[in-house]
Design an enzyme around this catalytic site. Structure first.
Site, PDB file in Angstrom:
ATOM      1  N   GLY A 157      28.552  12.838  41.765  1.00  7.96           N
ATOM      2  CA  GLY A 157      28.949  11.523  42.257  1.00  7.96           C
ATOM      3  C   GLY A 157      28.933  11.400  43.768  1.00  7.96           C
ATOM      4  O   GLY A 157      29.361  10.388  44.303  1.00  7.96           O
TER       5      GLY A 157
ATOM      6  N   SER B 103      24.847   9.804  38.935  1.00  8.31           N
ATOM      7  CA  SER B 103      25.005   8.490  39.548  1.00  8.31           C
ATOM      8  C   SER B 103      23.741   8.042  40.275  1.00  8.31           C
ATOM      9  O   SER B 103      23.562   6.855  40.542  1.00  8.31           O
ATOM     10  CB  SER B 103      26.166   8.539  40.543  1.00  8.31           C
TER      11      SER B 103
ATOM     12  N   ARG C 114      21.078  28.408  45.192  1.00  2.63           N
ATOM     13  CA  ARG C 114      20.734  29.580  46.019  1.00  2.63           C
ATOM     14  C   ARG C 114      21.675  30.746  45.740  1.00  2.63           C
ATOM     15  O   ARG C 114      21.262  31.913  45.772  1.00  2.63           O
ATOM     16  CB  ARG C 114      20.776  29.221  47.507  1.00  2.63           C
TER      17      ARG C 114
ATOM     18  N   ASP D 130      22.186  10.239  33.356  1.00  4.89           N
ATOM     19  CA  ASP D 130      23.460   9.646  32.958  1.00  4.89           C
ATOM     20  C   ASP D 130      23.265   8.169  32.637  1.00  4.89           C
ATOM     21  O   ASP D 130      22.662   7.435  33.428  1.00  4.89           O
ATOM     22  CB  ASP D 130      24.475   9.720  34.112  1.00  4.89           C
TER      23      ASP D 130
ATOM     24  N   LYS E  23      29.887  14.403  27.402  1.00  6.41           N
ATOM     25  CA  LYS E  23      30.775  15.327  28.101  1.00  6.41           C
ATOM     26  C   LYS E  23      32.120  15.475  27.410  1.00  6.41           C
ATOM     27  O   LYS E  23      32.714  14.493  26.960  1.00  6.41           O
ATOM     28  CB  LYS E  23      31.033  14.823  29.528  1.00  6.41           C
TER      29      LYS E  23
ATOM     30  N   GLY F 139      24.633  15.584  42.674  1.00  7.07           N
ATOM     31  CA  GLY F 139      24.289  15.045  43.984  1.00  7.07           C
ATOM     32  C   GLY F 139      22.812  14.747  44.187  1.00  7.07           C
ATOM     33  O   GLY F 139      22.384  14.415  45.290  1.00  7.07           O
TER      34      GLY F 139
END
Lengths: 199, 299
Positions: B158, B241, B170, B24, B86, B219
């Site tokens: 984020g 992020s 998973r 990003d 996006k 994440g």
């Protein structure tokens, strides 16, 4: 002919490994110079040329590949990004780890953004002595060959630009046979290039 | 005959991004740092997810000037990395605008505020390829049925907390393994349970994988996070992020690129994980309110 490697730093190397296995040869991923010792041929796949250049230099692979190739003990096939890296020059000023196995200049991403990427039939000259071969070629943000040196063979063209070229022990194309089910070009690389390397 | 925008051409670009990191970026300067570090592609945004989360309000497609600025800066410095952007879930006009601007890949993303609570974009109508988020196999196959050329985990964007990306990866790979064991007569009932097109369920059973590349997102903040996602079956990694909210983005970006290439080699991972300064601070997802989750957007 020994095993064949696919340069596995970034890009669609897994698809090439699948194609090589279909063509009947043992194929392995290459991430370090030491792994290069066990192969007599190397496929450099499609991917991002800046990314792969940095990783090749960081892990000493550009030097190792060049040494093996120049000693005549390694055949190389580059597709798309791989073609950029095996050629001698690019249009404009790029800091890429170009290997210079084929005396040719390429323009990177010459067709524009992804919406201009395309697939098209091309005709490849006399592969495996079997006469011209029609091939479905997939071009993804493809480079274009803008100059070839005297010693370079042009094996196929698309819209006037060379699409498959070779010189010495190196084959290069700006399209992706590994995105189709057609492994004849991989077989061609094995028979006409890698087979010339002694075990 | 020359054909553009075929499924093979769309998936082709996703294939080229495998083994890479998609970063990003919000400014031309960040785009150049990302490209220099070896990003396989950049995602051009107005704000990274952590800031979208902090600011609240409606999050929309970026201003075309922001995206153009990033495309131009990369071109000027001779970086040919693909540029993604996006669009809101269901907002097919934002997607048309991005396609017209020459963006290479559109992310129909839950990070932005959804424009349609019932219908995602009909992605078959576009020449530009789409990536969509998914939390499980049914959701992944619905998006592929609509024409997505790449799937990524939603994770929790984020947050800097990898736990949700792990959960989603998973879930997808576990369901794929389970499908491969089913007898043919159970596939239609399974398609009903998953809420997924029968033909795609059959494809997954026969091939043991999705018909499009399967990437991780949401994440990921460290080289070890990125390598973990690769070990769990991701074919490439998005970092949102995690890079430009950290203390030393250029060094961290390079380390994550190295980690994705050498994800099976803990010695390389140890080396690249050293001295990276602080990661983004992050949010513990287990302490977040349900209403603050981005992953529940879309279906």
């Amino acid at each position: 002919m020994g095993r064949i490697g696919a340069l596995a730093l970034q890009g669609d190397f897994e698809l090439h490994i699948k194609m090589l296995r279909k063509a009947g040869i043992e194929a392995v991923e290459i991430r370090t110079p030491a792994q290069l010792d066990s192969v007599s041929g190397l496929v450099i796949p499609g991917g991002e040329s800046t990314t792969v250049s940095r990783l090749m230099r960081r892990y000493g692979l550009d030097k190792a590949i060049r040494e093996r190739y120049l000693s005549g003990s390694l055949a190389v096939y580059g597709t798309c990004m791989g073609m950029i890296l095996v050629c001698s020059d690019t249009e404009g000023d790029h800091d890429l780890a170009q290997l210079g196995f084929i005396d040719a200049t390429v323009e990177r991403n010459a067709y524009g953004p992804q919406v201009e990427s395309f697939e098209s039939d091309i005709v490849i000259d006399s592969v495996n002595g079997s006469g011209p071969m029609r091939f479905r070629a997939v071009f993804i943000r493809a480079p274009k060959v803008t100059r070839v040196g005297d010693g370079v063979k042009i094996l196929a063209s698309h819209a006037g630009a060379p699409a498959l070229i070779s010189q010495g022990l190196c084959l290069a194309g700006n399209f992706h046979p590994e995105l189709t089910d057609d492994w004849r070009l991989h077989k061609y690389f094995l028979d006409e290039f890698a087979a010339r390397i002694g075990d | 005959m020359e054909e553009k925008g075929t499924m093979r051409v769309k998936i082709g670009l996703a294939e080229m991004l495998k083994g890479g990191v998609i970063m990003d970026v919000t400014t031309p300067e960040q785009a150049l740092i990302a490209a220099e570090a070896g990003a396989a592609a950049v995602m051009a945004l107005e704000r990274v997810p952590a800031d979208i989360r902090r600011d609240g309000g409606v999050a929309r497609m970026a201003d075309p000037n922001v995206i153009d600025g990033i495309i131009k800066a990369l071109k000027e410095k001779k970086y040919e990395v693909p540029v993604m952007a996006k669009a809101r879930i269901g907002h097919f006009v934002e997607a048309q605008i991005l396609e017209a601007m020459g963006v290479d890949f559109v992310d129909e993303s839950e990070v932005l505020t959804p424009a349609d609570e019932h219908f995602h974009i009909d992605k078959h109508k576009f020449k530009v390829p789409f990536v969509c988020g998914a939390r499980n196999l049914g959701e992944a196959l619905r998006r592929i049925g609509e024409g997505a050329a790449m799937i990524r985990t939603k994770g929790e964007a984020g947050s800097g907390d990898v736990v949700e990306a792990v959960r989603h990866m998973r879930a997808v790979t576990g369901d794929i393994r389970r499908l491969t064991q089913l007898p043919d007569e159970e596939l239609m009932a399974e398609a009903k349970n998953l809420g997924a097109p029968y033909d795609l369920v059959k494809y997954v059973k026969e091939n043991g994988k999705l018909p499009v590349p399967n990437f991780a997102a949401g994440g990921i903040a460290t080289p070890a996070d990125a390598a973990l996602m690769m070990m769990l079956g991701a074919e490439a990694v998005f970092v949102g992020s995690g890079i430009f909210k950290s203390e030393d983005p250029a060094t961290r970006a390079k380390a994550i690129v190295d980690a994705v290439t050498h994800y099976r080699d803990p010695k390389v991972l140890a080396e690249v994980s050293r001295g990276l300064k602080s990661a983004m601070r992050g949010l513990d997802v287990s302490k977040m309110d349900e209403k603050d989750l981005l992953q529940t957007r879309g279906w």
